[in-house]
Enzyme design. Structure first.
Site, PDB file in Angstrom:
ATOM      1  CG  ASP A  50      38.579  42.150  27.619  1.00 18.66           C
ATOM      2  OD1 ASP A  50      37.746  41.299  27.940  1.00 18.66           O
ATOM      3  OD2 ASP A  50      39.421  42.616  28.413  1.00 18.66           O
ATOM      4  CG  HIS A  98      38.997  42.075  32.186  1.00 17.52           C
ATOM      5  ND1 HIS A  98      38.866  41.568  30.925  1.00 17.52           N
ATOM      6  CD2 HIS A  98      38.974  40.998  33.007  1.00 17.52           C
ATOM      7  CE1 HIS A  98      38.778  40.255  30.969  1.00 17.52           C
ATOM      8  NE2 HIS A  98      38.833  39.876  32.224  1.00 17.52           N
TER       9      HIS A  98
HETATM   10  P1  NAD Z   1      43.778  29.407  39.264  1.00 20.68           P
HETATM   11  O1  NAD Z   1      42.868  29.342  40.460  1.00 20.68           O
HETATM   12  O2  NAD Z   1      44.000  28.200  38.437  1.00 20.68           O
HETATM   13  O3  NAD Z   1      45.202  29.920  39.729  1.00 20.68           O
HETATM   14  C1  NAD Z   1      45.368  30.991  40.594  1.00 20.68           C
HETATM   15  C2  NAD Z   1      46.613  30.685  41.406  1.00 20.68           C
HETATM   16  O4  NAD Z   1      46.898  31.847  42.177  1.00 20.68           O
HETATM   17  C3  NAD Z   1      46.442  29.531  42.399  1.00 20.68           C
HETATM   18  O5  NAD Z   1      47.470  28.576  42.169  1.00 20.68           O
HETATM   19  C4  NAD Z   1      46.577  30.202  43.750  1.00 20.68           C
HETATM   20  O6  NAD Z   1      47.215  29.370  44.711  1.00 20.68           O
HETATM   21  C5  NAD Z   1      47.422  31.418  43.404  1.00 20.68           C
HETATM   22  N1  NAD Z   1      47.339  32.517  44.361  1.00 20.68           N
HETATM   23  C6  NAD Z   1      46.281  32.924  45.081  1.00 20.68           C
HETATM   24  N2  NAD Z   1      46.627  33.939  45.886  1.00 20.68           N
HETATM   25  C7  NAD Z   1      47.938  34.193  45.651  1.00 20.68           C
HETATM   26  C8  NAD Z   1      48.871  35.110  46.189  1.00 20.68           C
HETATM   27  N3  NAD Z   1      48.514  35.958  47.165  1.00 20.68           N
HETATM   28  N4  NAD Z   1      50.128  35.089  45.731  1.00 20.68           N
HETATM   29  C9  NAD Z   1      50.508  34.213  44.777  1.00 20.68           C
HETATM   30  N5  NAD Z   1      49.670  33.288  44.252  1.00 20.68           N
HETATM   31  C10 NAD Z   1      48.403  33.293  44.677  1.00 20.68           C
HETATM   32  O7  NAD Z   1      43.215  30.621  38.393  1.00 20.68           O
HETATM   33  P2  NAD Z   1      43.592  30.992  36.885  1.00 20.68           P
HETATM   34  O8  NAD Z   1      42.655  30.310  35.965  1.00 20.68           O
HETATM   35  O9  NAD Z   1      45.048  30.837  36.690  1.00 20.68           O
HETATM   36  O10 NAD Z   1      43.172  32.543  36.875  1.00 20.68           O
HETATM   37  C11 NAD Z   1      43.907  33.484  37.626  1.00 20.68           C
HETATM   38  C12 NAD Z   1      43.200  34.824  37.641  1.00 20.68           C
HETATM   39  O11 NAD Z   1      43.157  35.390  36.334  1.00 20.68           O
HETATM   40  C13 NAD Z   1      41.760  34.801  38.122  1.00 20.68           C
HETATM   41  O12 NAD Z   1      41.538  35.944  38.948  1.00 20.68           O
HETATM   42  C14 NAD Z   1      40.957  34.948  36.835  1.00 20.68           C
HETATM   43  O13 NAD Z   1      39.669  35.505  37.075  1.00 20.68           O
HETATM   44  C15 NAD Z   1      41.844  35.917  36.102  1.00 20.68           C
HETATM   45  N6  NAD Z   1      41.637  36.027  34.646  1.00 20.68           N
HETATM   46  C16 NAD Z   1      41.822  37.259  34.099  1.00 20.68           C
HETATM   47  C17 NAD Z   1      41.704  37.435  32.733  1.00 20.68           C
HETATM   48  C18 NAD Z   1      41.923  38.790  32.109  1.00 20.68           C
HETATM   49  O14 NAD Z   1      41.754  38.906  30.892  1.00 20.68           O
HETATM   50  N7  NAD Z   1      42.292  39.835  32.831  1.00 20.68           N
HETATM   51  C19 NAD Z   1      41.386  36.343  31.931  1.00 20.68           C
HETATM   52  C20 NAD Z   1      41.224  35.090  32.505  1.00 20.68           C
HETATM   53  C21 NAD Z   1      41.352  34.937  33.885  1.00 20.68           C
HETATM   54  C1  LMR Z   2      37.843  36.261  31.245  1.00 18.93           C
HETATM   55  O1  LMR Z   2      37.644  37.338  30.699  1.00 18.93           O
HETATM   56  O2  LMR Z   2      37.852  35.183  30.620  1.00 18.93           O
HETATM   57  C2  LMR Z   2      38.117  36.226  32.726  1.00 18.93           C
HETATM   58  O3  LMR Z   2      38.237  37.503  33.251  1.00 18.93           O
HETATM   59  C3  LMR Z   2      37.199  35.352  33.459  1.00 18.93           C
HETATM   60  C4  LMR Z   2      35.852  35.960  33.699  1.00 18.93           C
HETATM   61  O4  LMR Z   2      35.349  35.808  34.832  1.00 18.93           O
HETATM   62  O5  LMR Z   2      35.283  36.554  32.803  1.00 18.93           O
END
Ligand code: NAD
Ligand code: LMR
Length: 336
Positions: free
Chosen positions: A160, A188
């Site tokens: 962010d 977030h």
């Molecule tokens: P993705 O679905 O491609 O990958 C997530 C992975 O986590 C999968 O491979 C899944 O098998 C694994 N997983 C699920 N439960 C698990 C567990 N208990 N232990 C270990 N692995 C586990 O998703 P992504 O695009 O890589 O995103 C991951 C997360 O990050 C999502 O929750 C998304 O919303 C979040 N995200 C956060 C931010 C931020 O700024 N904080 C930004 C973007 C995405």
């Molecule tokens: C982001 O900020 O890109 C992630 O947390 C995904 C979302 O759902 O906003």
């Protein structure tokens, strides 16, 4: 002189963000060109093959700093001896899922992972939660790790923060590197408050520069309220709409920025991170909320003494109220 490798555990390593993270960490982009790393990749059984595939590719990339990769489907082994934990894997919200269901599903992930960190991680463990809802997932993990100092648990709001820098730089025709002291407050989520009131570019006040650029103080305020704040706060949704899936490379890059600054220190002003509140700025103690932070001697410190005007106070309170609600919901579910 040989340097001992740092053990880093990445959960959800077989997923999208995991794939974008692993190669940059192994290249030295996070801990520097002098620090070798060992990677522990944690997945659920369905994700193990993808993580194993990434491990094969890491071998093929022949990174000199990479001193080993192991794939696990059991948190106890994955967090054994780890010094940096990047908790990316989370349960996404799917159709028909209520907010309570999402918090409960993630509690089932972050509670046991917190307990495994408590049991087996290295003394100096640093944790950053990326998986959503990141702030409350960090709260759950911390509450299952009573022997780990609470300040070692953080959640990612650097994405962010970086989004705010990108928007300001584009609007003011400036380089992101010249911007200082932007803050993301709160959760977030769409309630977050991206705050430019203390920001500067080459020593000049950003609010004053915006007023000069946009035709006056009132127009600049309108732009902040109607364009900048919602654009940054809802950028995740914009990326999903345009790309067809959520942000990946920018999220991985922000997670790397967060850990790099935590380990090596911040320079040129502060950044933003969600850390356990000590009550600063009226944020209830114990909530994992985003603040202006500096990293000093390997620890995050909340920047103190900033003036918060009535508008900012109202925005911060709104996001903090959402964090309080999330904390009450996970408490009611017995997750903390
Ligand atoms: P993705 O679905 O491609 O990958 C997530 C992975 O986590 C999968 O491979 C899944 O098998 C694994 N997983 C699920 N439960 C698990 C567990 N208990 N232990 C270990 N692995 C586990 O998703 P992504 O695009 O890589 O995103 C991951 C997360 O990050 C999502 O929750 C998304 O919303 C979040 N995200 C956060 C931010 C931020 O700024 N904080 C930004 C973007 C995405
Ligand atoms: C982001 O900020 O890109 C992630 O947390 C995904 C979302 O759902 O906003």
């Amino acid at each position: 002189m040989s340097v001992k490798p740092v053990t880093i555990t990445i959960t959800g390593a077989g997923g999208q963000i995991g794939y974008a993270l692993l190669f940059r960490i192994a290249s030295g982009a996070m801990l520097g060109a002098e620090t070798p790393v060992r990677l522990h990749l944690l997945e659920i059984p369905q994700g193990v093959r993808a993580a194993e595939g990434a491990a094969l590719e890491l071998q093929d990339a022949a990174f000199p700093l990479l001193h080993g990769v192991e794939v696990f489907d059991d948190p106890a082994s994955a967090f054994q001896g780890t010094e940096i934990a990047m908790l990316v894997g989370a349960r996404p919200r799917t159709a028909g899922m209520e907010r309570g269901d999402l918090l409960a599903a993630n509690g089932g992930i972050f509670g046991p992972q917190g307990a495994a960190i408590n049991a087996g991680a290295a003394d100096g463990i640093r944790v950053v939660v990326v998986g959503n809802p990141a702030n409350t997932n960090a709260l759950i993990a911390a509450s299952h790790a009573p022997d780990v100092p609470a300040d070692r648990f953080t959640a990612l709001t650097r994405l962010d923060h970086n989004r705010a820098l990108g928007q300001l730089a584009a609007t003011l025709g400036a380089q992101v590197g010249s911007l200082r002291d932007v803050t993301i407050w709160g959760n977030h989520s769409a309630t977050q408050f991206p705050d430019v009131s203390h920001a500067t570019i080459d020593g000049e006040s950003v609010p004053a520069l915006l007023a000069a650029r946009l035709g006056g103080v009132d127009t600049a305020k309108e732009w902040l309220v109607d364009t900048f704040i919602p654009r940054v706060a809802k950028r995740g949704a914009e990326i999903i709409e345009v790309r067809g899936s959520s942000s990946v490379a920018s999220a991985a890059s922000a997670a790397i920025d967060h850990v790099r600054d935590w380990v090596h220190g911040t320079e040129n002003g502060w950044t933003s991170a969600a850390v356990v509140s000590d009550g600063s700025y009226g944020v209830p103690e114990g909530l994992v909320s985003s603040f202006p932070v500096e990293s000093v001697d390997g620890a995050w410190r909340i920047v103190q003494g900033l003036e918060v005007d009535a508008f900012a106070e109202h925005r911060i309170a709104a996001s903090v109220a959402e964090l309080v609600e999330e904390r009450e919901a996970v408490r009611a579910l017995g997750l903390i």
